[in-house]
Design a protein around this motif. Structure first.
Motif, PDB file in Angstrom:
ATOM      1  N   GLU A 228       0.827  -1.202   0.000  1.00 24.75           N
ATOM      2  CA  GLU A 228       0.000   0.000   0.000  1.00 24.75           C
ATOM      3  C   GLU A 228       0.864   1.256   0.000  1.00 24.75           C
ATOM      4  OE1 GLU A 228      -3.387   2.433   0.054  1.00 24.75           O
ATOM      5  OE2 GLU A 228      -3.140   0.296  -0.397  1.00 24.75           O
ATOM      6  N   ASP A 229       1.903   1.281   0.825  1.00 24.63           N
ATOM      7  CA  ASP A 229       2.797   2.445   0.881  1.00 24.63           C
ATOM      8  C   ASP A 229       3.466   2.683  -0.474  1.00 24.63           C
ATOM      9  OD1 ASP A 229       2.185   2.814   3.532  1.00 24.63           O
ATOM     10  OD2 ASP A 229       3.967   1.776   4.290  1.00 24.63           O
ATOM     11  N   LEU A 230       3.897   1.621  -1.115  1.00 24.83           N
ATOM     12  CA  LEU A 230       4.590   1.740  -2.398  1.00 24.83           C
ATOM     13  C   LEU A 230       3.647   2.216  -3.505  1.00 24.83           C
ATOM     14  CD1 LEU A 230       6.703  -1.504  -2.057  1.00 24.83           C
ATOM     15  CD2 LEU A 230       7.641   0.806  -2.231  1.00 24.83           C
ATOM     16  N   LEU A 231       2.454   1.689  -3.534  1.00 22.97           N
ATOM     17  CA  LEU A 231       1.489   2.110  -4.548  1.00 22.97           C
ATOM     18  C   LEU A 231       1.066   3.562  -4.347  1.00 22.97           C
ATOM     19  CD1 LEU A 231      -0.731  -1.103  -4.816  1.00 22.97           C
ATOM     20  CD2 LEU A 231       1.039  -0.325  -6.401  1.00 22.97           C
ATOM     21  N   ARG A 232       0.940   3.981  -3.089  1.00 23.94           N
ATOM     22  CA  ARG A 232       0.626   5.381  -2.804  1.00 23.94           C
ATOM     23  C   ARG A 232       1.733   6.309  -3.283  1.00 23.94           C
ATOM     24  NH1 ARG A 232      -1.801   5.375   3.390  1.00 23.94           N
ATOM     25  NH2 ARG A 232      -3.889   4.587   2.878  1.00 23.94           N
ATOM     26  N   ALA A 233       2.958   5.806  -3.297  1.00 24.43           N
ATOM     27  CA  ALA A 233       4.100   6.588  -3.780  1.00 24.43           C
ATOM     28  C   ALA A 233       4.239   6.505  -5.300  1.00 24.43           C
ATOM     29  CB  ALA A 233       5.383   6.097  -3.111  1.00 24.43           C
ATOM     30  N   ASN A 234       3.222   5.928  -5.949  1.00 27.81           N
ATOM     31  CA  ASN A 234       3.189   5.813  -7.425  1.00 27.81           C
ATOM     32  C   ASN A 234       4.274   4.902  -7.986  1.00 27.81           C
ATOM     33  OD1 ASN A 234       0.944   7.593  -7.766  1.00 27.81           O
ATOM     34  ND2 ASN A 234       2.308   9.349  -7.523  1.00 27.81           N
ATOM     35  N   GLU A 235       4.688   3.937  -7.187  1.00 28.84           N
ATOM     36  CA  GLU A 235       5.594   2.928  -7.721  1.00 28.84           C
ATOM     37  C   GLU A 235       4.810   2.009  -8.666  1.00 28.84           C
ATOM     38  OE1 GLU A 235       9.199   2.235  -6.995  1.00 28.84           O
ATOM     39  OE2 GLU A 235       8.734   4.365  -6.839  1.00 28.84           O
ATOM     40  N   ALA A 236       5.344   1.766  -9.847  1.00 31.80           N
ATOM     41  CA  ALA A 236       4.650   0.943 -10.833  1.00 31.80           C
ATOM     42  C   ALA A 236       4.608  -0.516 -10.392  1.00 31.80           C
ATOM     43  CB  ALA A 236       5.347   1.043 -12.191  1.00 31.80           C
ATOM     44  N   PRO A 237       3.445  -1.168 -10.493  1.00 33.70           N
ATOM     45  CA  PRO A 237       3.366  -2.585 -10.129  1.00 33.70           C
ATOM     46  C   PRO A 237       4.390  -3.450 -10.857  1.00 33.70           C
ATOM     47  CG  PRO A 237       1.165  -1.684 -10.384  1.00 33.70           C
ATOM     48  CD  PRO A 237       2.121  -0.621 -10.852  1.00 33.70           C
ATOM     49  N   GLN A 238       4.667  -3.123 -12.139  1.00 29.21           N
ATOM     50  CA  GLN A 238       5.640  -3.904 -12.897  1.00 29.21           C
ATOM     51  C   GLN A 238       7.033  -3.804 -12.271  1.00 29.21           C
ATOM     52  OE1 GLN A 238       3.478  -1.762 -14.121  1.00 29.21           O
ATOM     53  NE2 GLN A 238       2.224  -2.860 -15.624  1.00 29.21           N
ATOM     54  N   LYS A 239       7.373  -2.609 -11.770  1.00 28.82           N
ATOM     55  CA  LYS A 239       8.675  -2.429 -11.116  1.00 28.82           C
ATOM     56  C   LYS A 239       8.717  -3.208  -9.806  1.00 28.82           C
ATOM     57  CE  LYS A 239      11.786   1.078  -9.227  1.00 28.82           C
ATOM     58  NZ  LYS A 239      11.991   2.517  -8.957  1.00 28.82           N
ATOM     59  N   LEU A 240       7.614  -3.160  -9.058  1.00 31.67           N
ATOM     60  CA  LEU A 240       7.559  -3.901  -7.797  1.00 31.67           C
ATOM     61  C   LEU A 240       7.670  -5.398  -8.044  1.00 31.67           C
ATOM     62  CD1 LEU A 240       4.715  -1.959  -5.938  1.00 31.67           C
ATOM     63  CD2 LEU A 240       7.188  -1.660  -5.739  1.00 31.67           C
ATOM     64  N   LEU A 241       7.049  -5.863  -9.123  1.00 36.96           N
ATOM     65  CA  LEU A 241       7.154  -7.277  -9.469  1.00 36.96           C
ATOM     66  C   LEU A 241       8.603  -7.654  -9.754  1.00 36.96           C
ATOM     67  CD1 LEU A 241       5.911 -10.027 -10.093  1.00 36.96           C
ATOM     68  CD2 LEU A 241       5.467  -9.218 -12.426  1.00 36.96           C
ATOM     69  N   GLY A 242       9.358  -6.730 -10.352  1.00 34.58           N
ATOM     70  CA  GLY A 242      10.769  -6.998 -10.601  1.00 34.58           C
ATOM     71  C   GLY A 242      11.531  -7.258  -9.313  1.00 34.58           C
ATOM     72  N   GLY A 243      11.265  -6.444  -8.268  1.00 35.48           N
ATOM     73  CA  GLY A 243      11.920  -6.659  -6.983  1.00 35.48           C
ATOM     74  C   GLY A 243      11.500  -7.961  -6.324  1.00 35.48           C
ATOM     75  N   ILE A 244      10.199  -8.276  -6.410  1.00 31.34           N
ATOM     76  CA  ILE A 244       9.696  -9.537  -5.843  1.00 31.34           C
ATOM     77  C   ILE A 244      10.321 -10.724  -6.569  1.00 31.34           C
ATOM     78  CG2 ILE A 244       7.633 -10.960  -5.548  1.00 31.34           C
ATOM     79  CD1 ILE A 244       6.052  -8.312  -5.234  1.00 31.34           C
ATOM     80  N   SER A 245      10.359 -10.640  -7.893  1.00 30.08           N
ATOM     81  CA  SER A 245      10.903 -11.745  -8.690  1.00 30.08           C
ATOM     82  C   SER A 245      12.377 -11.961  -8.415  1.00 30.08           C
ATOM     83  CB  SER A 245      10.683 -11.474 -10.185  1.00 30.08           C
ATOM     84  OG  SER A 245       9.303 -11.423 -10.490  1.00 30.08           O
ATOM     85  N   PHE A 246      13.113 -10.867  -8.172  1.00 25.68           N
ATOM     86  CA  PHE A 246      14.538 -10.984  -7.878  1.00 25.68           C
ATOM     87  C   PHE A 246      14.760 -11.901  -6.673  1.00 25.68           C
ATOM     88  CE2 PHE A 246      18.186  -9.556  -5.351  1.00 25.68           C
ATOM     89  CZ  PHE A 246      19.207  -9.709  -6.282  1.00 25.68           C
ATOM     90  N   VAL A 247      13.904 -11.757  -5.655  1.00 25.65           N
ATOM     91  CA  VAL A 247      14.034 -12.561  -4.439  1.00 25.65           C
ATOM     92  C   VAL A 247      13.516 -13.977  -4.656  1.00 25.65           C
ATOM     93  CG1 VAL A 247      13.261 -12.803  -2.048  1.00 25.65           C
ATOM     94  CG2 VAL A 247      13.894 -10.545  -2.940  1.00 25.65           C
ATOM     95  N   TYR A 248      12.314 -14.099  -5.212  1.00 23.95           N
ATOM     96  CA  TYR A 248      11.655 -15.402  -5.243  1.00 23.95           C
ATOM     97  C   TYR A 248      12.135 -16.299  -6.380  1.00 23.95           C
ATOM     98  CZ  TYR A 248       8.606 -14.377  -1.363  1.00 23.95           C
ATOM     99  OH  TYR A 248       8.137 -14.115  -0.098  1.00 23.95           O
ATOM    100  N   ARG A 249      12.773 -15.730  -7.398  1.00 23.96           N
ATOM    101  CA  ARG A 249      13.390 -16.595  -8.408  1.00 23.96           C
ATOM    102  C   ARG A 249      14.494 -17.436  -7.778  1.00 23.96           C
ATOM    103  NH1 ARG A 249      12.998 -12.403 -12.445  1.00 23.96           N
ATOM    104  NH2 ARG A 249      15.082 -11.709 -11.859  1.00 23.96           N
ATOM    105  N   LYS A 250      15.257 -16.834  -6.888  1.00 26.50           N
ATOM    106  CA  LYS A 250      16.315 -17.577  -6.203  1.00 26.50           C
ATOM    107  C   LYS A 250      15.725 -18.690  -5.341  1.00 26.50           C
ATOM    108  CE  LYS A 250      19.645 -13.780  -5.989  1.00 26.50           C
ATOM    109  NZ  LYS A 250      20.506 -12.949  -5.127  1.00 26.50           N
ATOM    110  N   LEU A 251      14.594 -18.390  -4.699  1.00 27.61           N
ATOM    111  CA  LEU A 251      13.948 -19.408  -3.879  1.00 27.61           C
ATOM    112  C   LEU A 251      13.417 -20.542  -4.746  1.00 27.61           C
ATOM    113  CD1 LEU A 251      14.303 -17.133  -1.833  1.00 27.61           C
ATOM    114  CD2 LEU A 251      11.979 -17.599  -1.003  1.00 27.61           C
TER     115      LEU A 251
END
Length: 328
Positions: A228-251
């Motif tokens: 919620e905080d990130l979306l309120r700051a106008n962070e693009a969902p696609q960019k956020l997915l990049g950060g999530i994928s960076f972590v969970y691809r390794k997992l």
């Protein structure tokens, strides 16, 4: 020839016509600086810059024919030359056949279809320098070299991977970020993962890590608060997915490797940061083998959904992703 190859060549051939193709401003800037060094001895007194939207071929031809008062060669640059090339295609084609002997014409364009006669003439009588974005191993090699040569630093594999994930395709931004990282690390010669996490991206990056860590640890409410905080700051969902994928691809890689080797070894091979390995092991025990084996699929479905494959609002897609990753 890609711009990185041209820049690495100690004595590249300099034909009368050079066309830089691509949108990476940093690469075009570096190619021009290299040409000034090679052709003009580093002195830009014999350099003429023109804008493609206003340049007229007769004036350009006069500039190319003019003898330099300051050296053996002149360098004429047509910036943003796509319209110029379209307007004066025939004249440029004729110029390839009888170019000025003491001048170099540099055309900077966004694209140059290989089927055009100008492209074919450039391939046989000139030089096309590819100034498009770098990807994969080529980008990693360029970044590693930039860090070493310009800043005297080495990047760990994890730091390099995260830097690419955060910055994307803009090569100019990499130089800015490496400059910050160089100052931050001081006398240390190696840039670590934690350095990138702390310095690249500011609070949004830290909040992204908090979001992924909370989902991993089963703290779904905390993870959704971060989203919620990130979306309120106008962070693009696609960019956020990049950060999530960076972590969970390794997992996901660790889960797959753990079928043929002990989990601690699998996590190390997958590049899981040592600090996180205990939490990751607890995560796998909590979500179970079936969910761990689906991590790749979950990330893929999220990526396709954000690219138009789902009719759900992007916020809902992101919330659902975090719920799936957390094992809820």
């Amino acid at each position: 020839m890609h711009a990185t190859e041209f820049l690495a060549d100690a004595q590249p051939t300099l034909p009368p016509v050079i066309i830089c193709v691509g949108t990476q401003w940093k690469l075009r800037q570096n190619v021009l600086a290299r040409l000034i060094e090679l052709a003009l001895g580093g002195d830009d007194a014999s350099l003429t810059r023109l804008t493609g939207k206003t340049a007229e071929w007769p004036n350009v031809k006069d500039e190319l024919s003019m003898v330099s008062m300051w050296g053996d060669r002149r360098l004429i640059v047509i910036e943003e030359a796509d319209d110029f090339v379209s307007k004066y295609r025939g004249s440029i084609e004729k110029y390839f056949e009888q170019p000025a002997k003491k001048s170099i014409l540099l055309l900077e364009v966004k694209s140059l279809p290989k089927t055009t006669r100008i492209a074919k003439l450039c391939a046989s009588k000139g030089l096309e320098v590819d100034c498009s974005e770098l990807k994969g191993p080529a980008l990693n090699k360029w970044l590693t070299n930039l860090a070493k040569v310009q800043f005297g630093k080495t990047l760990t594999r994890e730091a390099l991977s995260l830097l690419v994930e955060l910055v994307g395709e803009d090569l100019g931004t990499y130089e800015q970020e490496l400059s910050k990282l160089s100052s931050y690390t001081g006398a240390r010669t190696q840039i670590e993962l934690e350095d990138v996490r702390s310095m690249v991206g500011g609070w949004t990056t830290e909040t992204t890590w908090s979001m992924t860590d909370a989902a991993r640890d089963g703290q779904l409410a905390r993870s959704l608060e971060c989203l919620e905080d990130l979306l309120r700051a106008n962070e693009a969902p696609q960019k956020l997915l990049g950060g999530i994928s960076f972590v969970y691809r390794k997992l996901a890689i660790a889960a797959e490797l753990s079928r043929s080797m002990p989990l601690p070894q699998a996590m190390k091979e997958a590049g899981v940061f040592p600090r996180d390995q205990g939490a990751v092991e607890a995560y796998f025990r909590r979500i179970g083998r079936a969910r761990a084996d689906r991590l790749y699929q979950i990330l893929l479905e999220a990526d396709l959904g954000l690219k138009g494959g789902s009719k759900l609002p992007e916020r809902i897609q992101m919330e659902r992703l975090l719920m799936q990753l957390s094992g809820k």
